[in-house]
Motif scaffolding. Structure first.
Motif, PDB file in Angstrom:
ATOM      1  N   LEU A  19       0.900  -1.348  -0.119  1.00  0.00           N
ATOM      2  CA  LEU A  19      -0.195   0.168   0.081  1.00  0.00           C
ATOM      3  C   LEU A  19       0.568   1.309  -0.128  1.00  0.00           C
ATOM      4  CD1 LEU A  19      -2.413  -1.034   2.357  1.00  0.00           C
ATOM      5  CD2 LEU A  19      -2.628  -0.974  -0.007  1.00  0.00           C
ATOM      6  N   ILE A  22       1.605   2.172  -2.927  1.00  0.00           N
ATOM      7  CA  ILE A  22       0.906   2.829  -4.479  1.00  0.00           C
ATOM      8  C   ILE A  22       0.802   4.432  -3.446  1.00  0.00           C
ATOM      9  CG2 ILE A  22      -1.215   3.058  -4.794  1.00  0.00           C
ATOM     10  CD1 ILE A  22      -1.598  -0.140  -3.993  1.00  0.00           C
ATOM     11  N   THR A  28       0.633   1.535  -9.276  1.00  0.00           N
ATOM     12  CA  THR A  28       0.372   1.553  -9.538  1.00  0.00           C
ATOM     13  C   THR A  28      -0.982   0.798  -8.718  1.00  0.00           C
ATOM     14  OG1 THR A  28      -1.142   0.639 -11.992  1.00  0.00           O
ATOM     15  CG2 THR A  28       0.235   2.582 -12.346  1.00  0.00           C
ATOM     16  N   PRO A  29      -2.243   1.093  -8.989  1.00  0.00           N
ATOM     17  CA  PRO A  29      -3.657  -0.080  -7.951  1.00  0.00           C
ATOM     18  C   PRO A  29      -3.455  -1.285  -8.885  1.00  0.00           C
ATOM     19  CG  PRO A  29      -4.345   2.046  -7.755  1.00  0.00           C
ATOM     20  CD  PRO A  29      -3.596   2.156  -8.648  1.00  0.00           C
ATOM     21  N   TRP A  30      -3.433  -1.377 -10.267  1.00  0.00           N
ATOM     22  CA  TRP A  30      -2.932  -2.080 -11.078  1.00  0.00           C
ATOM     23  C   TRP A  30      -1.544  -3.086 -11.070  1.00  0.00           C
ATOM     24  CZ3 TRP A  30      -6.433  -4.973 -13.670  1.00  0.00           C
ATOM     25  CH2 TRP A  30      -5.645  -6.541 -14.470  1.00  0.00           C
ATOM     26  N   LEU A  49     -10.239  -3.963  -3.069  1.00  0.00           N
ATOM     27  CA  LEU A  49     -10.117  -3.600  -3.814  1.00  0.00           C
ATOM     28  C   LEU A  49     -10.251  -1.767  -3.785  1.00  0.00           C
ATOM     29  CD1 LEU A  49     -12.325  -4.502  -7.545  1.00  0.00           C
ATOM     30  CD2 LEU A  49      -9.651  -4.012  -6.950  1.00  0.00           C
ATOM     31  N   GLN A  51      -8.846  -1.016  -0.579  1.00  0.00           N
ATOM     32  CA  GLN A  51      -7.641  -0.465  -0.027  1.00  0.00           C
ATOM     33  C   GLN A  51      -6.262  -0.181  -1.390  1.00  0.00           C
ATOM     34  OE1 GLN A  51      -7.305  -4.491   2.158  1.00  0.00           O
ATOM     35  NE2 GLN A  51      -6.795  -3.021   4.486  1.00  0.00           N
ATOM     36  N   LEU A  52      -6.346  -0.882  -2.106  1.00  0.00           N
ATOM     37  CA  LEU A  52      -5.293  -0.505  -3.108  1.00  0.00           C
ATOM     38  C   LEU A  52      -5.163   0.812  -3.555  1.00  0.00           C
ATOM     39  CD1 LEU A  52      -4.693  -3.781  -5.108  1.00  0.00           C
ATOM     40  CD2 LEU A  52      -3.913  -3.104  -3.722  1.00  0.00           C
ATOM     41  N   ILE A  53      -7.438   1.167  -4.077  1.00  0.00           N
ATOM     42  CA  ILE A  53      -7.855   2.779  -5.321  1.00  0.00           C
ATOM     43  C   ILE A  53      -7.547   2.813  -3.945  1.00  0.00           C
ATOM     44  CG2 ILE A  53      -9.380   3.456  -6.220  1.00  0.00           C
ATOM     45  CD1 ILE A  53     -10.437   0.615  -6.896  1.00  0.00           C
ATOM     46  N   SER A  56      -4.020   5.410  -3.499  1.00  0.00           N
ATOM     47  CA  SER A  56      -3.065   5.999  -4.878  1.00  0.00           C
ATOM     48  C   SER A  56      -3.797   7.505  -4.393  1.00  0.00           C
ATOM     49  CB  SER A  56      -3.813   6.228  -5.771  1.00  0.00           C
ATOM     50  OG  SER A  56      -2.847   4.989  -6.500  1.00  0.00           O
ATOM     51  N   ALA A  64     -13.099   4.863  -5.225  1.00  0.00           N
ATOM     52  CA  ALA A  64     -12.819   3.414  -4.800  1.00  0.00           C
ATOM     53  C   ALA A  64     -14.043   2.865  -5.043  1.00  0.00           C
ATOM     54  CB  ALA A  64     -12.180   3.559  -4.206  1.00  0.00           C
ATOM     55  N   LEU A 114      -8.169   4.592 -13.871  1.00  0.00           N
ATOM     56  CA  LEU A 114      -6.306   4.011 -13.270  1.00  0.00           C
ATOM     57  C   LEU A 114      -6.271   3.318 -14.001  1.00  0.00           C
ATOM     58  CD1 LEU A 114      -8.768   2.241  -9.764  1.00  0.00           C
ATOM     59  CD2 LEU A 114      -7.607   4.507 -10.467  1.00  0.00           C
TER      60      LEU A 114
END
Length: 141
Positions: A19, A22, A28-30, A49, A51-53, A56, A64, A114
Motif C-alpha cells: 500500500l 502505491i 499503480t493499483p493495477w 480493491l 484499499q488498493l484504490i 493512490s 473506490a 486508473l
C-alpha cells in the motif's frame, strides 16, 4: 502462539509495504494487483480493491466504491456473495473464476481512469495463472 503472532506481523508488514508503494506513486493499483498475483505471499490477497484504490494519491473512498460497484455489476453479483463479504484480491484472482473477475476489474479500472495507456498493463499470456515468462535476452546474460 508466538509463531502465529510473528506470521500475522509479517503479513501486516507485507500488506502495508504494498500500500505504501502505491501511496508513494511507485506502483499503480493495477501494478499492485499484478504484484499480489505473482508474488508468493498469500497475505497480500487479503487486501481489498478499495484499499488498493484509495492508497493512490488523490483517490478517495467514493471513487473506490464506484469502481468496486462496477466490478460487481459486471459480474452480476454483490459483495455479499464473496466469501468475505468484500471484493478482495483473493476473490478477484480465484482460479475458479477463470479470469472473469480479473477482466471485470480491468474494465472498471480503465473506465474510471486508473489505467490510461497500454504500457500500464504489465500482463502476459496466461496471467495470473502462469508465471511471468523470462525475457530471452535476460536469460542469456
Amino acid at each position: 502462539m508466538q509463531r502465529l503472532i510473528t506470521q500475522r506481523h509479517r503479513a501486516n508488514i507485507a500488506r502495508g509495504e504494498l500500500l505504501q508503494l502505491i501511496a508513494d506513486g511507485i506502483l499503480t493499483p493495477w501494478e499492485a494487483l499484478v504484484a499480489a498475483a505473482t508474488v508468493d505471499d498469500k497475505a497480500l490477497l487479503r487486501l481489498t480493491l478499495d484499499q488498493l484504490i484509495t492508497a493512490s494519491p488523490g483517490i478517495g473512498q467514493a471513487r473506490a466504491r464506484l469502481v468496486t460497484t462496477q466490478v460487481t455489476r459486471i459480474l452480476a453479483t454483490t459483495e455479499a456473495h464473496s466469501p468475505t463479504g468484500r471484493v478482495t484480491l483473493a476473490y478477484v484472482l480465484d482460479e475458479q473464476a477463470r479470469g472473469r473477475r480479473l477482466l471485470a476489474v480491468l474494465d472498471a479500472f480503465i473506465s474510471h481512469g486508473l489505467i490510461r495507456e497500454e504500457g500500464d498493463l504489465p500482463v502476459w499470456t496466461g496471467f495470473p495463472f502462469t508465471p511471468c515468462p523470462v525475457d530471452t535476452k535476460e536469460g542469456e546474460r
